[in-house]
Write an enzyme that holds these catalytic residues in place. Structure first.
Site: not given
Length: 518
Positions: A59, A86-87, A174, A176, A232, A374
């Site tokens: 964050g 991180c945060y 990070h 990810e 969708d 999605k």
């Protein structure tokens, strides 16, 4: 919020990271279910969800600042493994046992060499030196009691730490993002070695669970769904039809602002192929009458939404006994409705067609796709037996061609645009670019230009071609299509679409431009 327990699930507490959806994607790529939740989630809700592990996201805030996002510190007392990113790592150090977080003299951003000091648990199978992605202005200057340092960089002495007894881990980088080498391995270690998750969340298991949930929720009631023909609503329709069959009625409203041949395609696929209860409503005259002379894009949107609600409500009442309204809301819509910094916490982004409808009609809302991204919806569609043509359709704006017909909307302009747009899509598909692009379409411009056709002077309309690449539509870049392809599209439009004598290509990115013109 939905607190239904999910076996082998991971809870991601969102502290405002730009990467929070990416964390969720990485977890789900390993066939482990996860939820992203706001920091204000209660301990009771967490216990009801009963996650196998918790990830604290990054964050932009500093943990010691007033108003910085925080979650209930009770998460550290329930015996669940926790990974802070991180945060999230700094929050863990700040909250627990005399840890200290300090403002850095030099911000660390971008690629940094990470040296792993302890390769157990989180870093199992990871080389001693890897490239990591950093983005922080604070650092942990003192370890909390019970923690040991497990990695460092040149600028960050404590780039990772661990309390193995309590199964608490933190990384300043990070894992990810793709820029971090072995990032997926690090997350896998947390999911499987540390949290004990099992890779049992698949689209097949999702279908089975969803059908049970839908049947339990609906009972013997009836459901209506606004079917647009887009991915969708189409996937939601097929899933609901599999669960409750003829007690679902899909209402397709032809407002005259749809792609060429859309009504016929919807009838063929959903009426004849899937054999659904389908009502196709011809409301073209009603929409165009109300849009006559309106050129302001926001007024167009409001009129279209208002008329759709009116038509949809009228048709739903004719069915009788309807208790539920289904929508194809996706997980990003739900996530965007929450904020770590005090944004709306309960308002779910609704489809343009049915915004405000549930309250007006006093119907209960069913959103069977609300926990899917999605790409997962596309995978679900394939698992349900839907064709590639349906599953891989590009996004289409809610107000349809109204926001691609710049200025006044008339039937003549719409017919011209439909023909031009059809050629764009046809040639993009032939060239093998359709699935490589986020969107490709034509735009009708409210200007005329001089041209020459058959040795005669012409004064006709201009069409713009828009093609963009994107991952999530939040940002987009104009597509570098081959000149030969652009030339073929232009040549066909000018020769085959009466009323257009000039074609231009939009080379604007988002930001500063938007994908759509209005």
């Amino acid at each position: 919020m939905d607190t239904k327990p999910q076996r082998n699930s991971i809870l991601i507490i969102d502290f405002g990271s730009q990467y929070n959806q990416l964390i969720a994607r990485r977890v789900r790529e390993n066939n482990v279910f996860c939820r992203i939740v706001s920091p204000d989630i209660s301990m009771q809700q967490i216990r009801e969800i009963s996650p196998k592990g918790i990830i604290l996201s990054g964050g932009p805030a500093s943990v010691y600042q007033q108003g910085a996002p925080r979650c209930d510190s009770g998460i550290f007392t329930i015996g669940v493994p926790v990974l802070g990113i991180c945060y999230g790592m700094q929050f863990m150090a700040y909250i627990l046992d005399r840890g200290k977080v300090t403002r850095a003299k030099k911000r660390e951003y971008g690629r940094a060499e990470l040296v792993i000091d302890d390769a157990k648990d989180l870093f199992n199978g990871v080389p001693k030196h890897i490239v990591s992605w950093m983005s922080h202005g604070d650092y942990i200057s003192k370890l909390p009691d019970g923690f040991v340092k497990t990695a460092h960089t040149k600028n960050t002495k404590i780039a990772s730490f661990a309390d193995r007894k309590r199964k608490f881990f933190g990384v300043q980088f990070h894992p990810e993002v793709v820029h971090t080498e072995y990032g997926s391995r690090i997350l896998k270690n947390f999911l499987f070695r540390i949290s004990g998750c099992k890779p049992d969340w698949t689209m097949k298991s999702f279908i089975n669970e969803s059908i049970k949930d839908i049947k339990n929720c609906v009972g013997s009631g009836k459901v209506v769904l606004g079917l647009s023909g887009g991915v969708d609503s189409s996937v939601a329709a097929v899933l609901l039809n599999k669960a409750i069959g003829k007690r679902l009625t899909c209402i397709f409203v032809d407002n005259g602002l749809l792609r060429k041949g859309e009504r016929e395609k919807v009838k063929e696929v959903f009426g004849r192929h899937f054999k659904m209860n389908l009502k196709c409503i011809d409301a073209v005259d009603e929409f165009l009458k109300n849009l006559k002379g309106v050129s302001d894009p926001e007024k167009k949107r409001k009129i279209i939404g208002k008329i759709f609600i009116k038509v949809f409500e009228r048709e739903a009442k004719k069915i009788g006994g309807v208790k539920f309204l289904a929508q194809g809301t996706l997980y990003p819509d739900v996530i965007e409705s929450r904020s770590a910094f005090g944004g709306p916490s309960a308002t779910i982004k609704t489809h343009h067609n049915v915004g405000g409808l549930p309250k007006k009609m006093n119907l209960k809302l069913i959103e069977p796709l609300k926990e899917l991204f999605k790409d997962e919806v596309r995978a679900l569609g394939k698992e349900l037996g839907m064709s590639d043509e349906l599953v891989w359709r590009q996004p289409f704006p809610g107000p349809g061609l109204a926001v691609r017909t710049i200025g006044d909307i008339t039937k003549e302009r719409l017919d011209i645009l439909k023909d031009a747009d059809h050629i764009v899509i046809e040639e993009i598909k032939k060239a093998g670019y359709y699935r490589k692009l986020w969107q490709a379409f034509a735009v009708f411009l409210p200007v005329k230009s001089v041209g020459i056709m058959g040795d005669e002077r012409t004064y006709e309309n201009v069409a713009a071609i828009r093609a963009v690449t994107s991952q999530d539509a939040m940002t987009a870049d104009w597509a570098k299509l081959p000149n030969a392809l652009l030339g073929k599209i232009s040549n066909r439009i000018i020769n085959e679409v009466k009323g257009i004598n000039r074609v231009v290509y939009d080379i604007s990115s988002k930001p500063p431009s938007t994908i759509e013109w209005e």
